[in-house]
Enzyme design. Structure first.
Site, mmCIF file in Angstrom:
data_model
loop_
_atom_site.group_PDB
_atom_site.id
_atom_site.type_symbol
_atom_site.label_atom_id
_atom_site.label_comp_id
_atom_site.label_asym_id
_atom_site.label_seq_id
_atom_site.Cartn_x
_atom_site.Cartn_y
_atom_site.Cartn_z
ATOM 1 C CE LYS A 1 -4.617 -1.259 1.487
ATOM 2 N NZ LYS A 1 -5.702 -1.045 2.454
ATOM 3 N NE ARG B 70 -8.103 -7.879 -0.188
ATOM 4 C CZ ARG B 70 -7.691 -7.074 -1.170
ATOM 5 N NH1 ARG B 70 -6.668 -6.255 -0.953
ATOM 6 N NH2 ARG B 70 -8.282 -7.090 -2.343
#
Length: 263
Positions: free
Chosen positions: A205, A239
């Protein structure tokens, strides 16, 4: 939880698993490499071309159906904020609905209850789906996350979702800047203390990239470091884009915790 994006414009893989066969291969590889859950998404999280409900269903439902046929013992999740898509996927055999947009469609929790599937309750700081934060601020980001996800989890249970099928996700970068995402990572134990199992979705991210000044292709080390800290703090589901590396890192954390004090 392995990510398989049935989108042509994913921020990470740039459409590498948009093709049906490529997505099936990616899912099989992830399961072989130690993933327990395959999370299927049909819409890019951020800005991009409009994807209608009908198009999202076309991207994910036939794939979920075939994935269930090929891997009957695997856990399958669908990443969607839309109740119509959640319903179609539940009928196709998913085990979990990963609502990354904090109940933007209030009927999605009702779908999870109706079909007796799991639900991820997330935090987006009040943003509408597929929008980015702009000068967002919190008096205490962890407190805001905790109150939001606990409230959504409790609502889901009231609607009929079984408590043992509810996860909460602090949702790094959604409605947050890099400082907020780092603060959530440092204080994740406070969210774990609510008792709701915590899902962590930090793989590659932007907050990792900004912290390390690293492009998306060079965030693997930062991702694994963040996963390790989160695992130590008590997160339960992770995840990720690289299931094999994540499984190895998490096994190392588990071994360190199991060793305990000596003497």
């Amino acid at each position: 939880m392995a990510v398989v994006n049935r989108t042509p414009d994913s921020f990470y893989d740039r459409g590498a698993t948009f093709g049906f066969d490529a997505a099936l291969t990616a899912a099989a590889t992830a399961l072989r490499d130690g993933a327990d859950i395959v999370d299927v998404g049909g819409v890019k999280a951020g800005y991009g071309a409009e994807v209608t409900v009908e198009e999202e269903i076309r991207r994910v439902v036939p794939f979920v159906t075939e994935l269930r046929r090929r891997h009957p013992g695997a856990l399958i999740s669908v990443d969607t904020w839309r109740a119509e898509v959640g319903r179609a996927c539940a009928e196709a055999g998913v085990d979990l609905i990963n609502d990354t947009w904090a109940g933007a469609d209030p009927d999605l929790a009702r779908v999870a209850a109706e079909y007796d599937v799991g639900l991820v309750c997330s935090h987006s700081g009040g943003l509408a789906p597929r929008t980015d934060p702009h000068r967002v601020g919190y008096a205490d980001v962890l407190d805001d996350v905790r109150r939001t996800v606990a409230g959504l989890a409790e609502r889901a249970v009231r609607l009929g979702v079984r408590p043992d099928r509810v996860l909460v996700d602090p949702t790094h970068d959604f409605g947050k800047n890099t400082y907020h995402s780092l603060e959530l990572s440092r204080r994740l134990g406070e969210l774990v203390a609510t008792g709701w199992p915590v899902l962590l979705a930090v793989s590659n991210k932007d907050f990792i990239g900004e912290t390390l000044d690293a492009p998306v292709t060079e965030r693997a080390a930062g991702t694994l470091a963040t996963l390790a800290v989160a695992a130590w703090e008590g997160a339960r589901v992770f995840r990720v884009h690289d299931a094999a590396s994540a499984r190895t890192a998490l096994a190392a954390v588990a071994a360190l915790r199991a060793a305990g004090p000596q003497g």
